[in-house]
Design an enzyme around this catalytic site. Structure first.
Site, PDB file in Angstrom:
ATOM      1  N   GLU A 770       0.822  -1.216   0.000  1.00 12.73           N
ATOM      2  CA  GLU A 770       0.000   0.000   0.000  1.00 12.73           C
ATOM      3  C   GLU A 770       0.851   1.259   0.000  1.00 12.73           C
ATOM      4  O   GLU A 770       0.704   2.133   0.845  1.00 12.73           O
ATOM      5  CB  GLU A 770      -0.957   0.000   1.201  1.00 12.73           C
ATOM      6  N   ASP A 771       1.748   1.347  -0.968  1.00  8.37           N
ATOM      7  CA  ASP A 771       2.532   2.568  -1.165  1.00  8.37           C
ATOM      8  C   ASP A 771       3.530   2.880  -0.070  1.00  8.37           C
ATOM      9  O   ASP A 771       4.066   3.980  -0.027  1.00  8.37           O
ATOM     10  CB  ASP A 771       1.616   3.781  -1.363  1.00  8.37           C
ATOM     11  N   ALA A 772       3.756   1.923   0.831  1.00 12.11           N
ATOM     12  CA  ALA A 772       4.835   2.167   1.785  1.00 12.11           C
ATOM     13  C   ALA A 772       6.149   1.916   1.054  1.00 12.11           C
ATOM     14  O   ALA A 772       6.170   1.288  -0.005  1.00 12.11           O
ATOM     15  CB  ALA A 772       4.702   1.247   2.979  1.00 12.11           C
ATOM     16  N   ARG A 954      -1.096   3.207 -12.287  1.00 13.54           N
ATOM     17  CA  ARG A 954      -0.836   4.659 -12.332  1.00 13.54           C
ATOM     18  C   ARG A 954      -0.128   5.076 -13.601  1.00 13.54           C
ATOM     19  O   ARG A 954      -0.068   6.261 -13.918  1.00 13.54           O
ATOM     20  CB  ARG A 954       0.001   5.061 -11.127  1.00 13.54           C
TER      21      ARG A 954
END
Lengths: 1182, 283
Positions: A770-772, A954
């Site tokens: 999660e984007d960590a 993205r």
């Protein structure tokens, strides 16, 4: 190849040289400086001189019979010296002791003073026609825009700038008010004085089509609307008049008496004439002559007045309220008539389908208002008040028969204060707020971006979809990416790098050239001929109508050739004489617009048009050659020379409609008229930081444009001498390995905000979901992304009435609000902390005693001695650091001013936020030491491990390309060019990597550091420029058990700064209710919040109390006899009861114990079963 | 498992490459990790500033001093181990080496000067900076830097500055199988970055070569999967392991490996002792 000029061809890097010289010549805050300079050198003088003579207003006095009918003839004449050196002083301030002291921006920032110059004017006092006194007096302090013509900084060399404590590359363009840097943000506005036609909105039943114009003169705005009504007639709405006037009547009032005159003024086209018939019919009943028309108007303006007055009022109205931008004299009425006729013409053309609706969002219909323009607005108001005050004072003097002395009459603070407060608060007239804003100094990009911002004043609440959309005319003027998300999307814009905002060229000069040299025939001439012959002269039908700044000025037989001649003259600098950068006649834009049979020539000279430079192309060949580039590089040629020679010209959106611009040199054909100067110049400063921006999904570029303004970096070289309230510095900022050429001209490479990090894209340990992102602890140990946080605390010794004042000292321990000895330990005997002392939240930095509050002069004699208060400045709760600098100075009021800067070392930790340059942000999820990190065959461990899931949805392909390019750069030890549209070819980069023995897609064999085993799948590992953003856990982390409560409700305070509790909100409560855990709800909402015991009298329901003196409980009604029960309620409830009482509502509370209620419900049998005894005398727990 | 053998491929400057056969990946990896984490070296851990008027803040200078590489081989015998010293405050001569710096420039000086690591005065002659030209900070005219710092033994586990090696890797030996008859022109272009393979292709029709040392095979793998699909195959063999260590200079590379094995030995001994104790207790 010198000498072979004919065969010279341009290359992309040649264009880069030209673009670089454009930016370097103008700088990045040019629009502000230009605008302010015009204000200082022209507008300000005009405004002051327009004040005219100030005489006492005898009329009012006469009515009050204070003075005889004829007072003495006294007048004051104020004029500003023409030379700038004479009119303005050097930046200076008047100290409390009375002497004048020259100041620098550095001193202003540190001492909280305003960077301003004094404005001097020659004031003449004329009594009975004789000059009695003449003096040069200061009439105002004018805040100085840093680096403008009145700022000495603009003439300083780099060494001199450093010597006065400035960053030599600081762009200027802002003000310093009370030590705070303020920008006046550019405001987007609908173009004034231009006709805009459109179909009426559905719902306006009576109107079908209309033409609107906002006429502006010297800050006065008046709207005129010409509507075509359902019945086919035309009517005019003028602001300040709540009545529609038939078009023909108004034309007659303007002196167009004959119907044929009106018809021909509107158009030579019989089709249009036919459409005018309903209007003529309507008017015949109302007014036949000019006299009638004026009477008609006068009846509406001054009903019930004598006829002469009515007519006078009508004439005055026409002169002052109708289209004031054309003129306010009676001789301007004819011009107004032509303008009005043109409006009618356009409405009818629109109705007949000869003309399309005007596009409101086309940038030719927009203007940008800048600092100079906006300050002029405030200044004009201020001067008016100044004049009124002066007049009142003058009358006062005369009435009291005192000798008139100019020095005591002229007050300089009126204008000064108005200017200062407007810029300090950002509040302009008409309830406009946020016009001036505190300059964003997070990093270099945020600073530049703030200076280049353009705000549209459209309401944020409404949709305005079209206004928010990117428009074709934004190309090269406004950045297509940089805009905030959310309510302001598309309304807050930023200038593109190439954008230039016109300063404005005198209209009169150009008008003269048009008539006298270029063969424009005035409308009058043709009209007279038409009236004489009864038919329009042929030329009127075939010719093009010529508009100067939107105003019809005449006809020209051949619009195309007119436009061509003007362009030729402009390109050879023969429109005005002298240097282009002085007269700015390159701003004169011409456009020939042909729509069907309509042929119009637009000539624009006004200010605030967004223009952009392009290279002129003739016969498919750009006029710019590599010869020019060589000369530019050696400094033998200036950018302005290119403009002067017509090699580069500036286009406004109107003129751009006439062009065919090639994007790349390779696209050029013989049809092209221009060549783009530098295609990636369409982006603004923020978006210019993105490498391979043309490979990203566009919203990602938008996100990055917003995020780069939050990155820590080097915001100014003089940060050690600055006292910004809070600021960040990255310890080891780096130049990005993957370069964007624009960064060079922006100055980012000298004040970067990020570091090149080795990034692997892989799943590892799972701590980067999660984007960590996973960080390498060893890299952190070596100093990666270390930053400093600075906060400035300041205190001054303020004076109070009655000779009282604050005292900076170690506060006496006897003070009632003394905070406890331990907090004052670190103070020096003078009450100020020592430098380089480690401090923690709560520690006093500046000790201060203040006199008691609310102690005015009248209470000094009170017998009770009220003690002083402790108003020491403490370090913020939850923060810590080292005292960096202690600064002692005085304010202009001569008060002691102490500023203490505390610095805190911020080493990256779990929860800190980072982002690449592609809108990819994430927080550190885990910090892993190098020995546990995966490593390549060469022993390289990544600094950052990014999760592969961050990429596909993205579509930030740019980041992958950056990773490849960055890897090559790191291996080769060279910078890689990743400029959008022009750059190193990625295939070459890939090939070079392969030649060096690396996978061209930056994939590698990795080994797991924990086990030493090989990771079979290839992993992408390369170098990416990462930014550390200012959102850090240490600033946000907070928890408490019990602590501070609010005074009124006794509930826990909110927010970290107030050591507040964490809100147990409605939804959290709902979940507990859903679970049916009543006791937990009670615990969270009552016991852990504002639990309170009230004493209720069961006989009357009132709240009682405990009488400590007598030792028993009593009730307001029954006294001791009351049946008092203690009840536990939220304090907020008790407050509610008391507030009800205050509103004369008597709340009654009935109390009974739980058991008896239960017994009542269950009946005696049931209660026996449960073992309950009735009337159990148990009180609610206390 | 094959016969146990360890060969030194190369010792050059601060780096050493070993070819290890017959040992498990886990075993060699534990040595690799111990090199980074457990071999003690000397590094500055305390800095007291008497005066610092330079433009670089105390914490930053302290951080830079911490990263200064000091010769640690003799110190390793002379000073007490990190486990003891991390509990002790300086200046305890059993644990700490004192480094002193006082550098100032008069106001009349024309230009500033870089203070370098060589300007540190060290109390112990056996301890010296390996790279004396490392700059610490820039001193401008009129500024002064006056400090005393203390170095102690520490381990890389605590902070990376105590790691004796900047690179310590264990890798499988890449084995390239090739068939020269199937090599195409494009394939040869592709593998141009690997001259030894190009040479081998020229001299022999078929065969295999093992790649030793710091060579990145990612390009090779790319070619093997694309342009050289038929002619080249790359495999990574866990049977021949390579341990490559690049020291910081604080210790000689051989010494690093020696110390690491000693730490491993100690750890195993203490584990053995614990197990023995458990067994004894169990009965």
């Amino acid at each position: 190849m010198a000498g072979s000029g004919r065969f010279d061809s341009l290359s992309a890097s040649d264009l880069w040289v030209a673009f670089k010289s454009y930016i370097n010549t103008l700088g990045l805050a040019r629009q502000h400086l230009d605008s302010y300079n015009v204000f200082i050198s022209k507008k300000l003088m005009e405004i002051i001189n327009s004040m005219g003579e100030i005489k006492p207003a005898w009329r009012i006095r006469r009515r009050q019979d204070i003075l005889p009918l004829e007072g003495p003839s006294v007048k004051i004449v104020i004029s500003v010296p023409e030379s700038i050196d004479q009119a303005y002083s050097k930046p200076q301030v008047k100290e409390a002791e009375g002497y004048i002291h020259p100041i620098t921006p550095y001193e202003c920032r540190v001492r909280d003073i305003t960077y301003a110059v004094s404005l001097y004017a020659d004031v003449k006092l004329v009594q009975d026609g004789v000059e009695a006194e003449r003096k040069r007096l200061k009439i105002a302090d004018i805040p100085v825009m840093v680096k403008s013509i009145i700022d000495p900084l603009s003439r300083m060399s780099e060494e001199e700038l450093i010597a006065v404590g400035e960053d030599p590359r600081d762009p200027g363009g802002y003000f310093i008010i009370n030590g705070n840097e303020k920008v006046i943000v550019a405001q987007e506005d609908l173009a004034v004085n231009r006709i805009i036609v459109g179909k009426a909105a559905t719902g306006t039943a009576k109107i079908t089509h209309s033409a609107k114009v906002v006429s502006t003169r010297l800050g006065v705005r008046r709207q005129v609307i010409v509507d075509r009504m359902q019945d086919g007639s035309l009517e005019v709405t003028v602001s300040k008049l709540n009545y529609r006037i038939p078009f023909v009547v108004l034309m007659k009032a303007l002196g167009f008496e004959k119907e044929s005159e009106i018809a021909f003024a509107v158009s030579p086209d019989p089709q249009i004439h036919r459409e005018l018939l309903p209007s003529f019919e309507k008017a015949t009943e109302l007014a036949k002559t000019k006299e009638d028309a004026l009477k008609f108007l006068g009846n509406r303006l001054a009903p019930g007045q004598p006829i002469e007055l009515r007519i006078a009022r009508a004439e005055e109205f026409i002169d002052n309220q109708l289209l004031p931008h054309i003129g306010t004299r009676p001789e301007d009425r004819r011009k107004k008539g032509y303008y009005l006729a043109e409006m009618a013409n356009r409405v009818l053309q629109l109705y007949l389908g000869l003309r399309p609706e005007d596009d409101k969002d086309h940038y030719s219909n927009k203007r940008v208002r800048l600092a100079g323009d906006l300050i002029a607005e405030i200044f004009r108001d201020a001067v008016e008040i100044f004049a009124r005050t002066l007049q009142a004072q003058l009358e006062e003097y005369i009435v009291q028969r005192r000798k008139i002395r100019l020095t005591s009459l002229i007050r300089s603070d009126i204008i000064s204060e108005r200017l200062k407060t407007a810029i300090a608060t950002g509040n302009w007239s008409q309830d406009r707020t946020g016009i001036s804003q505190a300059l964003d100094r997070t990093n270099w990009i945020s600073l530049l971006s703030h200076l280049r911002r353009v705000i549209s004043p459209l309401s944020r609440g409404q949709a305005h979809f079209e206004a928010r959309d990117l428009h074709g005319t934004h190309w090269g003027r406004l950045c297509p990416f940089e805009t905030p998300e959310g309510i302001n999307v598309g309304l807050v814009k930023n200038l593109a790098l190439t954008a230039y905002i016109s300063v404005g060229v005198s209209e009169e000069a150009i008008e003269k050239i048009l008539y006298e040299e270029l063969g424009v025939i005035p409308i009058d001439d043709l009209l007279n001929e038409a009236i004489k012959t009864g038919a329009p002269p042929k030329i009127m039908i075939t010719a093009s109508k010529v508009f100067l700044n939107g105003r019809p000025i005449g006809y020209h037989p051949d619009g195309e050739s007119l436009v061509k001649t003007i362009r030729e003259r402009r390109r050879s600098n023969r429109l005005c004489y002298g240097r282009v950068e002085d007269h700015r006649c390159f701003e004169v834009s011409v456009a020939h617009i042909k729509i069907g049979s309509i042929s119009e020539v637009y000539i624009n000279t006004d200010e605030g048009r967004l223009m952009r430079p392009v290279i002129v192309v003739e016969n498919g060949k750009p006029k710019l050659t590599s010869e020019h580039i060589k000369l530019l590089e050696t400094g033998k040629l200036r950018f302005w020379d290119l403009v002067e020679r017509g090699i580069i010209e500036f286009l406004d959106p109107d003129e751009e409609e006439n062009t065919y611009i090639a994007e790349l040199i390779s696209d050029l054909t013989s049809e092209h008229t221009h060549l783009e100067l530098w295609p990636s110049g369409i982006m603004g400063v923020s978006a210019s930081t993105i490498p391979y921006a043309d490979h990203n999904q566009s919203p990602r570029n938008t996100y990055q444009s917003a995020m780069t303004k939050q990155a820590l970096g080097l915001y100014a070289l003089n940060y050690k001498y600055r006292m910004d309230s809070h600021s960040y510095i990255l310890q080891y900022p780096q130049k990005p390995l993957v370069q964007v050429r624009n960064l060079d001209v922006i100055g980012y490479n000298d004040r970067p905000s990020g570091q090149n990090m080795i990034v692997a894209i892989m799943a590892y340990t799972g701590y980067n979901i999660e984007d960590a992102i996973i960080f390498n602890k060893t890299s952190i140990d070596y100093g990666l992304a270390r930053a400093y946080f600075f906060r400035v605390y300041s205190a001054q010794e303020q004076d109070y009435p009655g000779g009282l004042s604050d005292r900076i000292t170690i506060p006496s321990p006897r003070l009632y609000d003394h905070k406890g000895d331990q907090y004052y330990r670190k103070l020096a005997p003078d009450g100020i902390i020592y430098p380089e002392v480690e401090v923690e939240g709560g520690d006093v930095l500046i000790g201060r005693e203040s006199p008691p509050r609310f102690m005015g002069e009248e209470r000094v004699v009170s017998t009770v001695l009220i003690s002083n208060r402790d108003t020491s400045i403490q370090l913020r709760y939850g923060e810590s650091g080292v005292v960096d600098t202690v600064l002692l100075t005085r304010t202009i009021e001569r008060n002691k001013l102490v500023k203490v800067r505390v610095r805190d070392l911020r080493i990256p930790e779990i929860g800190d936020k980072f982002a690449s340059r592609h809108g990819q942000k994430g927080v550190i999820g885990m910090v892993i030491p190098a020995y546990d990190m995966p490593y390549t065959e060469e022993g390289i461990t990544p600094d950052v491990i990014l999760n592969p899931h961050a990429i596909p949805s993205r579509m930030t392909v740019g980041q992958l390309l950056e990773e490849i390019a960055g890897k090559l750069g790191a291996i080769k030890g060279a910078f890689v060019d990743a400029t959008s549209f022009y750059r190193d070819d990625i295939d070459n980069i890939r090939f070079e990597l392969l030649k060096l023995g690396y996978d061209p897609s930056a994939r590698e064999v990795l080994y797991d550091g924990r086990t030493g085993e090989i990771i079979e799948r290839p992993i992408v590992i390369g170098v990416v420029f990462y930014q550390r953003l200012y959102h850090m856990v240490s600033d946000k982390m907070h928890a408490r058990a019990t602590g501070k409560v609010q005074l009124l409700t006794r509930q826990p305070t909110e927010g970290k700064a107030k050591q507040g509790g964490l809100r147990f909100g409605e939804m959290e409560r709902d979940s507990l209710v859903g679970h049916g855990v009543a006791m937990v709800v009670r615990d969270r909402l009552l016991d852990a919040s504002d639990s309170y015991i009230i004493y209720v009298c069961n006989l009357c329901g009132n709240i009682g109390w405990y009488n400590r003196r007598k030792g028993f409980y009593e009730c307001p009604i029954h006294g001791v006899e009351g049946d008092i029960k203690p009840v536990k309620v939220p304090y907020a409830f008790k407050l509610l009861l008391q507030e009800l009482v205050a509103m004369a509502i008597k709340p009654e509370i009935k109390v009974s114990d739980k058991i008896s209620v239960l017994a009542k419900i269950l009946g005696s049998e049931g209660s026996q079963k449960l073992g309950l005894r009735e009337n159990q005398d148990k009180e609610a727990s206390g | 498992m094959s016969e146990k053998s360890i060969k030194i491929l190369e010792i050059r400057g601060n780096s050493i490459s070993l070819i290890i056969e017959g040992f498990s990946v886990a075993y060699v990896n534990s040595i690799r990790r111990l090199i980074l984490t457990d071999v003690p070296t000397l590094a500055i851990d305390f800095a007291y500033f008497y005066d610092n008027s330079t433009d670089v803040y105390d914490e930053m200078i302290a951080h830079r001093l911490g990263l200064v590489i000091l010769r640690s081989d003799i110190a390793l015998e002379k000073y007490a181990l990190p486990e003891i010293c991390s509990q002790i405050e300086p200046p305890n001569p059993k644990c700490f080496v004192e480094l002193f710096l006082d550098y100032s420039l008069g106001d009349d000086t024309k230009t500033g000067v870089y203070v370098k690591v060589r300007d540190l005065k060290i109390s112990d002659p056996d301890v010296e900076p390996i790279y004396p030209d490392t700059p610490i900070t820039y001193i401008a005219p009129g500024q002064r830097l006056h400090l005393v710092a203390y170095a102690r033994l520490g381990r890389g586990r605590e902070h990376a500055k105590w790691s004796p090696a900047s690179i310590s890797i264990l890798k499988y030996t890449p084995i390239v199988y090739y068939d020269a008859s199937k090599v195409t022109r494009e394939c040869l272009d592709c593998i141009a970055g690997y001259p030894m393979l190009v040479n081998a292709l020229e001299s022999q029709a078929r065969g295999r070569i093992e790649i030793y040392g710091m060579i990145n095979t990612s390009g090779l793998r790319y070619c093997a999967e694309s342009l050289c699909k038929d002619s080249i195959r790359v495999e990574y063999s866990p049977n021949i392991l390579q341990l490559i260590v690049e020291g910081t200079g604080a210790l000689k590379p051989e010494r690093i490996i020696y110390e690491a094995t000693r730490v491993l030995e100690d750890k195993i001994k203490s584990l053995r002792a614990q197990i023995d104790k458990l067994e004894a207790d169990g009965k």
